[in-house]
Design an enzyme around this catalytic site. Structure first.
Site, PDB file in Angstrom:
ATOM      1  N   HIS A  77      29.364   4.129   6.331  1.00  0.00           N
ATOM      2  CA  HIS A  77      28.189   4.365   5.491  1.00  0.00           C
ATOM      3  C   HIS A  77      27.246   5.365   6.154  1.00  0.00           C
ATOM      4  O   HIS A  77      27.238   5.517   7.377  1.00  0.00           O
ATOM      5  CB  HIS A  77      27.464   3.052   5.228  1.00  0.00           C
ATOM      6  CG  HIS A  77      28.201   2.150   4.289  1.00  0.00           C
ATOM      7  ND1 HIS A  77      27.676   0.973   3.829  1.00  0.00           N
ATOM      8  CD2 HIS A  77      29.427   2.255   3.710  1.00  0.00           C
ATOM      9  CE1 HIS A  77      28.533   0.404   3.010  1.00  0.00           C
ATOM     10  NE2 HIS A  77      29.615   1.153   2.932  1.00  0.00           N
ATOM     11  N   GLU A  79      24.009   5.311   6.635  1.00  0.00           N
ATOM     12  CA  GLU A  79      23.070   4.708   7.589  1.00  0.00           C
ATOM     13  C   GLU A  79      23.755   4.433   8.924  1.00  0.00           C
ATOM     14  O   GLU A  79      23.203   4.707   9.992  1.00  0.00           O
ATOM     15  CB  GLU A  79      22.515   3.381   7.040  1.00  0.00           C
ATOM     16  CG  GLU A  79      21.843   3.498   5.690  1.00  0.00           C
ATOM     17  CD  GLU A  79      22.768   3.211   4.516  1.00  0.00           C
ATOM     18  OE1 GLU A  79      22.307   2.555   3.568  1.00  0.00           O
ATOM     19  OE2 GLU A  79      23.937   3.639   4.540  1.00  0.00           O
ATOM     20  N   CYS A 105      23.226  -1.582   2.261  1.00  0.00           N
ATOM     21  CA  CYS A 105      24.023  -2.801   2.091  1.00  0.00           C
ATOM     22  C   CYS A 105      23.689  -3.760   3.225  1.00  0.00           C
ATOM     23  O   CYS A 105      22.983  -3.406   4.172  1.00  0.00           O
ATOM     24  CB  CYS A 105      25.512  -2.464   2.084  1.00  0.00           C
ATOM     25  SG  CYS A 105      26.187  -2.060   3.716  1.00  0.00           S
ATOM     26  N   CYS A 108      24.705  -2.447   6.754  1.00  0.00           N
ATOM     27  CA  CYS A 108      23.772  -1.437   7.246  1.00  0.00           C
ATOM     28  C   CYS A 108      22.431  -2.075   7.607  1.00  0.00           C
ATOM     29  O   CYS A 108      21.804  -1.691   8.597  1.00  0.00           O
ATOM     30  CB  CYS A 108      23.598  -0.327   6.219  1.00  0.00           C
ATOM     31  SG  CYS A 108      25.086   0.683   6.023  1.00  0.00           S
TER      32      CYS A 108
END
Length: 145
Positions: A77, A79, A105, A108
């Site tokens: 991801h 992040e 999410c 993260c």
């Protein structure tokens, strides 16, 4: 008219996400401290691995809904990528602000909390209530842009 700092950094995040190789959702992230950019990240396959653009989307093939079964994906991801990039270069993100195109999410969110990031500014939705609960519980300021 001169943009606010949040507008400025969110505009940059929109550019960062264009590097994404995800077929389902392009996400960009940026970590800032004292109005200085520390690290950027976008979602895509780990370094040296083939991208979904090249081989197709595992999540699409398996009909996995957004927000579920994060482990069944080739991509890291945005992040996570920004946090890892900062660590790779030895840059502390403690007390920083994370700008991201979508709500983080839960995976993260946990990384954001443990990295010491104090504020998250996000734009788009993501179906994950637990992430928001954890961020708030940990005292991370969350701002919808």
């Amino acid at each position: 008219m001169r943009p606010s700092w949040d507008e400025y950094f969110m505009d940059i995040v929109e550019l960062i996400k264009t590097r994404s190789t995800c077929l389902r959702r392009q996400v960009g992230a940026l970590i800032v401290k004292d109005k200085r950019i520390l690290a950027t990240g976008y979602n895509g396959a780990p370094t040296g691995c083939r991208h979904c653009e090249e081989i197709g989307c595992m999540r699409e093939e398996l009909n996995i809904p957004s927000g579920q079964r994060h482990e069944l994906c080739r991509a890291i991801h945005a992040e996570q990528n920004a946090i890892v990039q900062a660590a790779y270069s030895g840059t502390s993100v403690k007390d920083g602000t994370l700008y991201v195109t979508n709500q983080p999410c839960v995976l993260c969110a946990k990384m954001i909390i443990n990295a010491g990031i104090k504020k998250v500014v996000f734009k788009g939705d993501y179906p994950d209530e637990l992430s928001m609960e954890l961020l708030k519980e940990a005292g991370v300021r969350v701002v919808r842009f």
